[in-house]
Enzyme design. Structure first.
Site, PDB file in Angstrom:
ATOM      1  N   GLN A  56       0.823  -1.197   0.000  1.00  0.00           N
ATOM      2  CA  GLN A  56       0.000   0.000   0.000  1.00  0.00           C
ATOM      3  C   GLN A  56       0.866   1.261   0.000  1.00  0.00           C
ATOM      4  O   GLN A  56       2.072   1.213   0.176  1.00  0.00           O
ATOM      5  CB  GLN A  56      -0.947  -0.004   1.219  1.00  0.00           C
ATOM      6  N   GLU A  67       1.044  -8.684  11.360  1.00  0.00           N
ATOM      7  CA  GLU A  67       0.853  -7.484  10.518  1.00  0.00           C
ATOM      8  C   GLU A  67       1.456  -7.794   9.155  1.00  0.00           C
ATOM      9  O   GLU A  67       2.602  -8.238   9.061  1.00  0.00           O
ATOM     10  CB  GLU A  67       1.559  -6.296  11.183  1.00  0.00           C
ATOM     11  N   ASP A  72      -7.428  -5.330  13.903  1.00  0.00           N
ATOM     12  CA  ASP A  72      -7.074  -3.900  13.855  1.00  0.00           C
ATOM     13  C   ASP A  72      -6.478  -3.632  12.477  1.00  0.00           C
ATOM     14  O   ASP A  72      -5.276  -3.420  12.337  1.00  0.00           O
ATOM     15  CB  ASP A  72      -6.068  -3.605  14.970  1.00  0.00           C
ATOM     16  N   GLY A 124      -2.373 -12.450   8.148  1.00  0.00           N
ATOM     17  CA  GLY A 124      -3.166 -12.824   9.302  1.00  0.00           C
ATOM     18  C   GLY A 124      -4.148 -13.940   9.015  1.00  0.00           C
ATOM     19  O   GLY A 124      -4.418 -14.789   9.872  1.00  0.00           O
ATOM     20  N   THR A 136      -6.968  -2.175   8.162  1.00  0.00           N
ATOM     21  CA  THR A 136      -7.532  -1.106   7.350  1.00  0.00           C
ATOM     22  C   THR A 136      -8.992  -1.456   7.035  1.00  0.00           C
ATOM     23  O   THR A 136      -9.499  -2.504   7.436  1.00  0.00           O
ATOM     24  CB  THR A 136      -6.723  -0.968   6.041  1.00  0.00           C
ATOM     25  N   ASP A 137      -9.655  -0.577   6.314  1.00  0.00           N
ATOM     26  CA  ASP A 137     -11.046  -0.820   5.930  1.00  0.00           C
ATOM     27  C   ASP A 137     -11.126  -2.028   4.979  1.00  0.00           C
ATOM     28  O   ASP A 137     -10.120  -2.428   4.400  1.00  0.00           O
ATOM     29  CB  ASP A 137     -11.622   0.430   5.253  1.00  0.00           C
ATOM     30  N   ASP A 176       0.729   0.035  13.861  1.00  0.00           N
ATOM     31  CA  ASP A 176       1.183   1.240  14.568  1.00  0.00           C
ATOM     32  C   ASP A 176       1.555   0.947  16.018  1.00  0.00           C
ATOM     33  O   ASP A 176       2.208   1.763  16.667  1.00  0.00           O
ATOM     34  CB  ASP A 176       0.145   2.356  14.466  1.00  0.00           C
TER      35      ASP A 176
END
Lengths: 295, 295
Positions: B33, B107, B157, B140, B159-160, B88
């Site tokens: 991304q 992640e 947790d 994941g 992204t959209d 994050d």
């Protein structure tokens, strides 16, 4: 406006909400303020006073149900009600869902009532024709000074504390409201964004705490307002607004399924302040303290 | 970006939040991304992935405290925890405040971890150095498929549900999560804005209801996200997330006064959905259903 197709309030701390505009329906300078009615893409028709969003078709229910039903359902038997401001009629309409005897509305600007009835009729939905409603075009401060132990509930549904509404957020005014309340009465007011107007939120709550024995801030989510989360506050000498009276709830006119935002659980939940606000700190550490030039 | 000094996500339904930018700190195309770190006037430093705000210094606490402490304090004894996404480090940090044995974080994008640790170190605050944290850079979904009855709490947790995270909002994935939970375990995920992404909110809740016996949507206010009000949802076969376990609350590391958003009252209040959402309708009747060209 940022450009002909977009509406945005003046920036707060480098933050600004832009809304696509489909039409400018009316633009008028009244005796008191610049009144605009816009048709927006996200929220439908919207009333704007001096560049500040007042209400929209899409989200007016959140603001009005929470400003009205929270104090009205917490009070055990409200019969006499006063609204200061509220020219769009959404507050009046919700007050009239309760079994009251009389509601007085004192709105300073006839243009707000007139243009709301013309362009946003869904919001008042006939409330101005109710025989229990006594609508006065005049100064709410001056009116309140003539009243003593007259109202069970006083609702301050004004613009932000600048311009015509500046006098509605002072110690003097709140003392006048306290005198106008009947025993057991309570008032409710909006008090701005605890995020982008945190100073104003803290000041209003603190000013009320200097006047009333019970001061209870609560929150509602109103997305057309800057930042979306909006502060309201109930104040009284003896009546807590924390919970709806179960009996009163059953008296609410109309089906509870007609409510868009208010539920008894939302009522009670709205007083649960995020930790920082509960400590009377700004909700978030917004970095830029002053309005800036963001496009 | 709308212009060099402003950041705004692509518009949703003719609505768009503009934030004044003070600096572009990093702009990098990762394997997955477009990763940007910006310094914004209202919210301080901000992580952006594929033009979508992920987290900011100012409001990360609201998102992370509510995503983590609600399920972690509802579970009576969480020892093994999985985080999917969360690069994050803010989720990892909050999980480590609890007396857990081990937390695995998977992640997919090492760039998110690396740039967050470099530019947003306050968010993870040393969590990546905790010996109880097992951080895997990987997929994941693939990881979860190898797990059975392994975790007390699983936190999504991500992204959209577009791009890399699309597979994290499907029936297949939630079934995989259910198999990976130990008896009495629960999962929590964000599920987008119930205002500007109402379809996605309704779809995620409905998909979960097809997999888990107990599905409990809740709300948090995160102003840097579009619309500000954000949906989260807890799901389990046997554990309700509605209330914090009083004993568990006393085990939380650090002073409760260090919390910015979470309180036990806010925990319980966050499940009180506005009336329309409670009826599984969009929160507000947003008019423009499709993204539009607002500046």
């Amino acid at each position: 406006m940022a450009d002909p197709g977009t509406f945005a309030e003046p920036p707060l701390s480098g933050y600004r909400q832009h809304m696509e505009i489909r039409a400018l329906l009316r633009d008028e300078q009244s005796l008191y303020q610049h009144v605009q009615v816009l048709d927006t893409a996200p929220f439908g028709r919207m009333l704007v006073l001096d560049d500040a969003v007042q209400t929209t078709i899409a989200d007016e229910a959140a603001y009005h149900e929470m400003l009205v039903h929270v104090p009205m359902l917490a009070h055990p038997a409200p019969r006499q009600v006063l609204i200061v401001g509220g020219g769009d009629g959404g507050t009046l309409r919700r007050v009239l869902q309760h079994p009251i005897q009389r509601v007085v509305q004192v709105e300073i600007d006839e243009a707000v009532i007139r243009l709301s009835r013309e362009f946003l009729p869904e919001i008042s939905a006939g409330a101005y024709d109710d025989p229990r409603a006594d609508v006065i075009v005049g100064d709410g401060v001056a009116y309140l000074e003539t009243q003593s132990a007259a109202f069970d509930v006083v609702l301050i549904d004004s613009t932000d504390p600048v311009g015509p509404a500046e006098g509605l957020f002072t110690t003097d005014f709140y003392q006048t409201v306290r005198r106008a309340l009947r025993p057991g009465g309570l008032m409710a007011s909006h008090c701005g964004s605890p995020v982008l107007m945190a100073d104003g939120w803290l000041r209003t709550v603190s000013t009320l705490e200097g006047v009333f024995g019970i001061v209870q801030p609560y929150l509602a989510y109103v997305p057309a307002y800057p930042g979306g989360l909006w502060g309201m506050v109930a104040a009284s000498e003896s009546c807590s607004a924390h919970r709806p009276d179960p009996y009163r709830l059953s008296q609410l006119a109309g089906d509870l399924d007609e409510l868009s935002y208010y539920t008894p659980d939302v009522h009670m939940a709205s007083f649960a302040l995020p930790a920082t606000l509960g400590r009377r700190q700004p909700l978030f550490p917004i970095v830029a303290a002053e309005p800036s030039g963001v496009a």
